[in-house]
Scaffold this motif. Structure first.
Motif: not given
Length: 217
Positions: A102-112, A140-155, A208-209
């Motif tokens: 999640f940290g790496e996903i957040y980072r990519s969103g913040i830097q975008s 950031v949350f809006k931008r990273i939601l698809p990537a976060m969704g993939n991780e949540v499904i993996t979880l 949510v999206e």
């Protein structure tokens, strides 16, 4: 074994699956923000330490990490943690592992986020904390939601790894029933339950999206 009895055992295992899922999200989502900020810190020792943590968490199997948390205190320090330690070890292992992703996903969103957003907030008199919490983070949350969704499904699927600690989540229950009945049916039913679980998760993420559509790029 009757079908109703089998379903009862699988659903009892599903409770542990859901508990692991919820606890991991509650712990890893906010911790991921701290990981991202540490990763981007201008204080080099902190940034390098967080990078090392991310590298270890993403570069080693989650199953191995769970076993390290389970047996590490005894083999390293001779500490006997008691029968309930497996549940704490499971939660710690999952939270720390997913916080790295999640940290790496957040980072990519913040830097975008364009630098102009920070400058505009500064002109309006916002502090750094206000800028991050009220302007940057929602976008950031809006931008990273698809990537976060993939991780949540993996979880959802990764919760089955708790079997290595002897936790009777759904996969462990299905495995025990299948061994006792010499049948694949428990695995088939467990697979369907996992699919329904993920289907519900996807529906929630889609809602949510849609609710975050007021943040336009």
């Amino acid at each position: 074994m009757e079908f109703g009895t089998m379903m009862g055992l699988l659903l009892s295992g599903l409770q542990f699956t859901a508990i692991i899922f919820v606890i991991t999200l509650v712990g890893a989502l906010p911790l991921g923000v701290l990981v991202a900020l540490g990763r981007m810190s201008k204080f080099k020792p902190l940034s390098l330490l967080v990078q090392f943590y991310i590298s270890v968490m993403r570069g080693t199997p989650l199953m191995l990490q769970l076993m390290m948390w389970m047996f590490g205190p005894f083999y390293l320090f001779g500490a006997s943690m008691g029968p309930d330690w497996k549940y704490f070890a499971c939660c710690i292992g999952f939270i720390l592992n997913y916080a790295a992703y999640f940290g790496e996903i957040y980072r990519s969103g913040i830097q975008s986020i364009p630098r102009g957003q920070y400058e505009a907030a500064e002109v309006l008199g916002y502090t750094r904390t206000q800028t991050f919490m009220k302007i940057i983070l929602p976008q950031v949350f809006k931008r990273i939601l698809p990537a976060m969704g993939n991780e949540v499904i993996t979880l959802v699927k990764d919760t089955s790894l708790a079997f290595v600690l002897g936790i009777m989540e759904m996969f462990t229950q299905a495995k025990a029933i299948a061994a006792a009945q010499t049948s694949m049916m428990p695995y088939v039913i467990a697979g369907l339950i996992y699919w329904v679980f993920n289907f519900v998760v996807v529906m929630v993420l889609n809602r949510v999206e849609k609710r975050m559509n007021y943040y336009h790029d």
